[in-house]
Write a protein that holds these residues in place. Structure first.
Motif, mmCIF file in Angstrom:
data_model
loop_
_atom_site.group_PDB
_atom_site.id
_atom_site.type_symbol
_atom_site.label_atom_id
_atom_site.label_comp_id
_atom_site.label_asym_id
_atom_site.label_seq_id
_atom_site.Cartn_x
_atom_site.Cartn_y
_atom_site.Cartn_z
ATOM 1 N N PRO A 214 0.803 -1.232 0.000
ATOM 2 C CA PRO A 214 0.000 0.000 0.000
ATOM 3 C C PRO A 214 0.831 1.274 0.000
ATOM 4 N N GLU A 215 2.113 1.181 0.286
ATOM 5 C CA GLU A 215 2.967 2.367 0.243
ATOM 6 C C GLU A 215 3.373 2.715 -1.183
ATOM 7 N N HIS A 216 3.195 1.772 -2.094
ATOM 8 C CA HIS A 216 3.669 1.991 -3.469
ATOM 9 C C HIS A 216 2.567 1.972 -4.511
ATOM 10 N N VAL A 217 1.428 1.378 -4.211
ATOM 11 C CA VAL A 217 0.338 1.309 -5.185
ATOM 12 C C VAL A 217 -0.708 2.358 -4.850
ATOM 13 N N PHE A 218 -0.963 3.237 -5.812
ATOM 14 C CA PHE A 218 -1.877 4.359 -5.630
ATOM 15 C C PHE A 218 -3.332 3.922 -5.717
#
Length: 405
Positions: A214-218
């Motif tokens: 979740p830190e990388h997928v918008f």
């Protein structure tokens, strides 16, 4: 409840405050603007920021790409701000003039594609194709349950929903042909898929763990990965998809934030093969998504593929994509591969629905299809569970087939 807005929206709107997907639109002046969909209107984010005194350069960009690179804390803060604009009546005088009817704007590809990877995450789809092309052998290849199989696609093939698709030319050789020939694809197909837009970048050499997903997928959208099956069958041995895939991949205009899909998160199907530690999500937060897709051909409902049936989650796909140290860039994009369920009416491609041409699909006008004909229009839509029993809309990805050039 999904929260209240000062707009006149029904409580069960698939594009209410619980959703707020991002896109790029233009008015008659042609300038691309960032927007958020609320009901059947689009909020001009740059204009709203200026009207409320918010200084945010990301919102004046012509695509989502600068915002993508800003990372999760900025995404979370912006979603909170937009929710406040649309829920607090005190903001209505400034915000209402920045809303435009959806019917009066043009929608565009919402980001600048960096890299594109397509996976093969549905066991049902993989097993169906294995049964078709490797009769008498195991339906799945030996590696299939050990890693998410994928291929590096062509970023330049990503096109906005609504873009007309020209039937591709290429080499093909039918089983009865002695030699290959060149010409228009005779077996043009669809693939109903789910797409994932990457934001926060990484450095070369640093893998992304399951927990970091979740830190990388918008956010999430819909994909139709058009496929020329006859070109693909002739060219894919030994290196995989090439011209049979790279002519067009259609992307829906609305990117639904991960936060909007909290109620859609679900545990993936049981795994019957032990996974290596970097892919083992047994004790990790589940990233299966309970999305219900619908595939229509010329207005006729063909199937309802369930994304909850995908064997490999998007978090596992991203972990595998970066396991060798491949870096992420803002605007990277990856897709699930064809979503198919166990039932016939849950198959996400024509090659499965018509069983490689042996079981033609009957349409209401009396015609039949095994693969796409010129003039055919395909619409893929989807919804997901939202708060309070509501549904979140992912919109549509559409495309119509034009004759070969």
């Amino acid at each position: 409840m999904t929260g209240h807005t000062w707009l006149d929206l029904p409580d069960d709107s698939p594009f209410g405050l619980a959703n707020l997907p991002y896109g790029v639109f233009s008015l008659p002046d042609g300038r691309h603007r960032l927007g958020v969909r609320i009901g059947d209107q689009v909020l001009d984010l740059g204009a709203a920021a200026r009207a409320t005194g918010l200084r945010d350069a990301y919102l004046d960009a012509a695509s989502l790409t600068p915002l993508l690179g800003a990372g999760r804390p900025v995404w979370t803060a912006l979603r909170r701000t937009v929710t406040g604009w649309l829920s607090d009546p005190a903001h209505r005088p400034a915000i209402e003039p920045q809303l435009h009817p959806l019917a009066e704007v043009s929608l565009h590809l919402p980001f600048e594609p960096a890299d594109y990877v397509d996976f093969y995450a549905s066991e049902h789809h993989a097993a169906n194709l294995g049964a078709l092309f490797r009769p008498g052998s195991p339906a799945l290849t030996p590696n299939w349950k050990h890693l998410p199989i994928g291929y590096h696609g062509r970023a330049g093939s990503l096109v906005a929903s609504g873009t007309e698709v020209v039937r591709p030319n290429g080499q093909r050789r039918a089983p009865e042909d002695e030699a290959p020939s060149f010409g228009p694809s005779r077996r043009l197909d669809i693939e109903a898929e789910v797409g994932f837009l990457v934001g926060a970048p990484t450095e070369l050499g640093r893998p992304v763990s399951l927990a970091e997903f979740p830190e990388h997928v918008f956010g999430v959208c819909l994909v139709n990965d058009w496929s020329a099956r006859d070109l693909q069958a002739w060219e894919y041995v030994p290196l995989g998809p090439f011209l049979g895939k790279s002519f067009a991949t259609s992307v829906s205009p609305w990117i639904v934030p991960l936060e909007a899909l909290e109620q859609a998160r679900t545990t993936p199907p049981p795994r019957d093969v032990p996974l290596l530690p970097y892919l083992d999500d047994q004790d990790a937060p589940p990233w299966g998504l309970d999305l219900t897709l619908e595939v229509r051909l010329n207005g006729h409902l063909l199937s309802r593929p369930p994304a909850a049936s995908l064997y490999w989650t998007a978090a596992q796909q991203l972990a595998h994509l970066t396991a060798n140290g491949a870096r992420l860039r803002a605007g990277d994009f990856f897709a699930s591969g064809t979503v198919s369920g166990p039932a016939h009416d849950q198959r996400g491609s024509l090659i499965e629905l018509a069983w490689n041409g042996t079981e033609p699909i009957k349409l209401p006008d009396g015609s039949t299809r095994t693969f796409l004909e010129d003039g055919d229009e395909v619409v893929i839509s989807a919804t997901a569970p939202g708060p309070g029993g509501t549904r979140i809309g992912l919109g549509e990805v559409t495309g119509r087939i034009l004759p070969a050039a």
